[in-house]
Scaffold this motif. Structure first.
Motif, PDB file in Angstrom:
ATOM      1  N   HIS A   1      -4.394   3.186  -2.891  1.00 23.73           N
ATOM      2  CA  HIS A   1      -5.001   3.732  -1.126  1.00 23.73           C
ATOM      3  C   HIS A   1      -6.032   4.930  -1.799  1.00 23.73           C
TER       4      HIS A   1
ATOM      5  N   GLN B   1       2.358   8.645  11.102  1.00 22.88           N
ATOM      6  CA  GLN B   1       1.115   7.655  10.957  1.00 22.88           C
ATOM      7  C   GLN B   1       0.867   6.552  11.953  1.00 22.88           C
TER       8      GLN B   1
ATOM      9  N   GLY C   1      -1.048   6.851  -1.869  1.00 20.49           N
ATOM     10  CA  GLY C   1      -1.666   7.629  -0.951  1.00 20.49           C
ATOM     11  C   GLY C   1      -1.807   8.817  -1.293  1.00 20.49           C
ATOM     12  N   ALA C   2      -2.126   8.984  -2.446  1.00 20.74           N
ATOM     13  CA  ALA C   2      -2.040  10.878  -2.668  1.00 20.74           C
ATOM     14  C   ALA C   2      -4.376  10.836  -2.149  1.00 20.74           C
ATOM     15  N   ASN C   3      -3.677  11.731  -2.590  1.00 19.55           N
ATOM     16  CA  ASN C   3      -5.206  12.998  -2.452  1.00 19.55           C
ATOM     17  C   ASN C   3      -6.391  13.432  -3.370  1.00 19.55           C
TER      18      ASN C   3
ATOM     19  N   TYR D   1     -11.195   7.602   8.910  1.00 21.01           N
ATOM     20  CA  TYR D   1      -9.830   7.453   7.857  1.00 21.01           C
ATOM     21  C   TYR D   1      -9.369   5.403   8.049  1.00 21.01           C
TER      22      TYR D   1
ATOM     23  N   ASP E   1     -10.001   1.843   6.510  1.00 23.19           N
ATOM     24  CA  ASP E   1      -8.529   0.613   6.664  1.00 23.19           C
ATOM     25  C   ASP E   1      -9.062  -0.152   7.341  1.00 23.19           C
TER      26      ASP E   1
ATOM     27  N   GLY F   1      -6.880   8.801  -1.149  1.00 24.47           N
ATOM     28  CA  GLY F   1      -7.510   9.483   0.118  1.00 24.47           C
ATOM     29  C   GLY F   1      -9.146  10.277  -0.613  1.00 24.47           C
TER      30      GLY F   1
ATOM     31  N   ASP G   1       0.636  -1.188   0.062  1.00 20.96           N
ATOM     32  CA  ASP G   1      -0.043  -0.357   0.014  1.00 20.96           C
ATOM     33  C   ASP G   1       0.957   0.931   0.014  1.00 20.96           C
TER      34      ASP G   1
ATOM     35  N   VAL H   1       3.779   4.251   4.328  1.00 24.40           N
ATOM     36  CA  VAL H   1       3.018   5.332   4.811  1.00 24.40           C
ATOM     37  C   VAL H   1       4.228   6.407   5.758  1.00 24.40           C
TER      38      VAL H   1
ATOM     39  N   PHE I   1      -1.405   3.384  12.656  1.00 21.00           N
ATOM     40  CA  PHE I   1      -1.262   2.111  12.630  1.00 21.00           C
ATOM     41  C   PHE I   1      -0.903   0.801  13.696  1.00 21.00           C
TER      42      PHE I   1
ATOM     43  N   TYR J   1       2.666  -0.687   4.436  1.00 21.27           N
ATOM     44  CA  TYR J   1       2.539   0.343   4.838  1.00 21.27           C
ATOM     45  C   TYR J   1       3.209   1.122   4.752  1.00 21.27           C
TER      46      TYR J   1
ATOM     47  N   HIS K   1       4.357  13.285  -0.241  1.00 25.02           N
ATOM     48  CA  HIS K   1       4.105  11.658  -1.521  1.00 25.02           C
ATOM     49  C   HIS K   1       4.383  11.257  -2.264  1.00 25.02           C
TER      50      HIS K   1
HETATM   51  N1  ARG Z   1      -3.813   9.066   1.703  1.00 22.27           N
HETATM   52  C1  ARG Z   1      -2.893   9.127   3.644  1.00 22.27           C
HETATM   53  C2  ARG Z   1      -2.204  10.684   3.615  1.00 22.27           C
HETATM   54  O1  ARG Z   1      -2.068  11.408   2.690  1.00 22.27           O
HETATM   55  C3  ARG Z   1      -2.076   7.892   3.179  1.00 22.27           C
HETATM   56  C4  ARG Z   1      -3.142   6.764   3.114  1.00 22.27           C
HETATM   57  C5  ARG Z   1      -1.703   5.317   2.813  1.00 22.27           C
HETATM   58  N2  ARG Z   1      -2.597   4.072   3.331  1.00 22.27           N
HETATM   59  C6  ARG Z   1      -3.885   3.698   4.032  1.00 22.27           C
HETATM   60  N3  ARG Z   1      -4.292   3.149   3.857  1.00 22.27           N
HETATM   61  N4  ARG Z   1      -4.248   4.281   4.742  1.00 22.27           N
HETATM   62  O2  ARG Z   1      -2.113  10.432   4.729  1.00 22.27           O
END
Ligand code: ARG
Length: 568
Positions: free
Chosen positions: A152, A342, A115-117, A314, A318, A154, A112, A338, A346, A336, A126
């Motif tokens: 994944h 975070q 993770g772009a939004n 969120y 997940d 966002g 995973d 990330v 997690f 993950y 990112h």
């Molecule tokens: N979209 C999230 C961010 O910008 C990251 C996602 C990471 N992956 C996940 N499964 N939570 O922080």
């Protein structure tokens, strides 16, 4: 090869009645030996014997592959290798990279990363997820893992409320905001750039106007609860914004088997909740789950699963995604990639998943550090804003433009783009994954030193020689100089470099190796005339050397997802 020798040595120790893990170390004083064993001191302690005597016992038994063996100091064993044995190994790996790939137990992994939004610009964090994630994906494929990658996206959260409130404010597509509307909803027609601007202006408006912010919150909550009309509108915006997100990932050479997001997890929430429900309890109107363990030394708050207003968050998504990945792929592990920030999150989500038995996969958060500016604080733009990826790419691209040869005209843009991405990736993968690092645009884009462009410059040299030479299948027949030997001994370390990389899920060992190998090669290149060499055996070996060095660099750059160039 060193691995093979280590196993041989471990068995030999067993025959002598010792039990010990063996690591062969490259030695710094090549005259004394190319490699060193320092196990005898540990063995001596463990078995109450004299270390030099232990060393002598081992040395006596070593087979033909170990040459110039000597025992030094308190019990170090130094040795070189039989030349034919070394040459056979190198020649087998001349064009076949598999020879250097460690043999590791196969597994199925969902990775995973990205993770772009949706509807928001990608920022430098990112980029780290994309660079590290893609390289780990490729490394996994290289060692034979079954890798399934998922971005994944966002695609739920505050930005949805922002954009919808902006559309409403503009008085566009009002039917979506009319609860009594009965007709046919129009499909929306915005460009990704327009969406970006709309998000930015909504963001400014909402942070200066509490009423507007309240509206944003309400719309966001409606979407999170599954309001069909809002979701219909929002999903169209996500699709538009995904086009530009995919373009960025293409530029970064990222491959996603699945381009799923939080929205896709919606459908799995009921089934996930069925498993999680027995562990939920009410706290201030919200539904939470305890994930504390007795051995915890740090604060471990309960995980919020359903908000007071019934909305998902969120974490809910997940958990549902983990449930769905288990159902669909039955993976051995989920990785993950990330941001470190975070990590507590997690930890909570993983514990909740294990408690509710959502998966038997092992869940790992491979966190990464922050990209800092020279002031040691998170990398910002000149005006103090968050550094967007596009800004950074432009900054590097301009620096590269200045350094490129002026006579490269056709294909200039393409070469510049490749050098830009190489600069970013190499810099981003160069420090240990979990540590923060300082981004120095000038240093990282230099054509000299430990940089992406320097490695590519070496590739240009290698390819140009190979292109100028007539024959293609060379062999290394002999080793004629210390410069050649240094290169070959470096290559014997490659297998363990890859092993460490996959063990620590960090690419810095590979970037280090690339730099060391490229430097050794350039030293060789500056000392010898390869194509004008008159001794045919020597020349053949020189070209064999070029072939193997190119094979190694080419495959390692491929793992890092860095494209080659043939001019720069
Ligand atoms: N979209 C999230 C961010 O910008 C990251 C996602 C990471 N992956 C996940 N499964 N939570 O922080």
């Amino acid at each position: 090869m060193l691995k093979e020798l280590e196993i041989y040595l471990e068995n030999l120790l067993k025959e002598l009645g010792y039990e010990e893990k063996v690591t062969i170390l490259a030695s710094s004083k090549k005259e004394l030996g190319w490699y060193q064993l320092n196990i005898c001191m540990a063995l001596a302690k463990k078995y109450h014997e004299n270390p030099v005597l232990v060393a002598n016992k081992i040395v006596e038994k070593l087979d033909y592959r170990f040459t110039s063996v000597n025992v030094a100091g308190p019990g170090f064993i130094n040795f070189k290798l039989d030349e034919k044995y070394l040459l056979d190994y190198l020649n087998s790996g001349l064009t076949n990279f598999k020879v250097f790939v460690p043999n590791i137990t196969k597994k199925k992994v969902v990775i995973d990363f990205g993770g772009a939004n949706a509807a928001k610009a990608l920022h430098v964090g990112h980029m780290r997820s994309a660079n590290i994630g893609e390289a780990l994906r490729r490394l996994g494929v290289l060692v034979g893992y079954d890798m399934i990658s998922d971005v994944h996206l966002g695609d739920l959260g505050r930005q949805a409320g922002m954009l919808l409130s902006e559309i409403k404010k503009r008085g566009e597509y009002l039917e979506y905001f009319d609860p009594n509307f009965k007709g046919e909803y129009r499909s929306v027609d915005y460009t990704p750039t327009e969406l970006g601007k709309m998000y930015a202006s909504a963001n400014i408006a909402a942070s200066n106007d509490e009423e507007r912010m309240e509206e944003v919150r309400e719309i966001t909550a409606e979407i999170d609860k599954g309001n069909k009309t809002y979701l219909n509108l929002w999903k169209q915006l996500v699709a538009i914004s995904s086009i530009s997100i995919k373009e960025v990932y293409d530029e970064l050479n990222c491959h996603f088997d699945l381009f799923e997001g939080e929205l896709d997890a919606f459908k799995d929430i009921p089934a996930m909740l069925k498993k999680v429900n027995p562990y939920l309890y009410e706290s201030n109107g919200a539904m939470v789950m305890d994930v504390k363990e007795e051995s915890d030394t740090k604060e471990m708050p309960p995980l919020l699963v359903i908000k007071k207003d019934g909305a998902t968050i969120y974490a809910t998504r997940d958990l549902a995604t983990i449930y769905s990945r288990e159902e669909r792929f039955n993976p051995d592990e989920i990785w993950y990639v990330v941001d470190n920030r975070q990590s507590l999150y997690f930890e909570q989500v993983f514990r909740a998943s294990y408690i509710a038995n959502l998966t038997d996969a092992k869940l790992y958060h491979f966190g990464f550090g922050t990209i800092n500016g020279t002031d040691g604080k998170p990398y910002k733009t000149r005006d103090g804003g968050v550094m967007q990826l596009s800004t950074l790419i432009e900054l590097i691209s301009n620096l590269i433009e200045e350094k490129m040869k002026p006579d490269i005209i056709d294909d200039r843009l393409n070469i510049k783009n490749k050098l830009t991405i190489a600069t970013l990736k190499y810099a981003d993968l160069m420090s240990y994954r979990a540590t923060d690092y300082i981004f120095d645009p000038v240093k990282f884009s230099s054509f000299d030193g430990k940089t992406g462009p320097y490695i590519l410059y070496t590739v240009v040299r290698l390819k140009s020689i190979l292109n100028k030479s007539v024959k293609k299948d060379y062999k290394i027949l002999s080793i004629n100089s210390i410069e050649e030997l240094d290169i070959y001994l470096k290559i014997t370390e490659l297998e363990s470099v890859l092993e460490r990389s996959i063990r620590d899920k960090s690419l810095n060992y590979i970037t280090d190796f690339l730099f060391e190998l490229a430097s050794l090669f350039n030293k060789f290149y500056n000392t010898y005339h390869i194509l004008s060499e008159t001794d045919e055996t020597k020349k053949e070996s020189f070209l064999g050397l070029i072939t193997i060095v190119y094979n190694c660099i080419h495959n390692l750059l491929n793992v890092l997802a860095i494209d080659e160039v043939d001019r720069m």
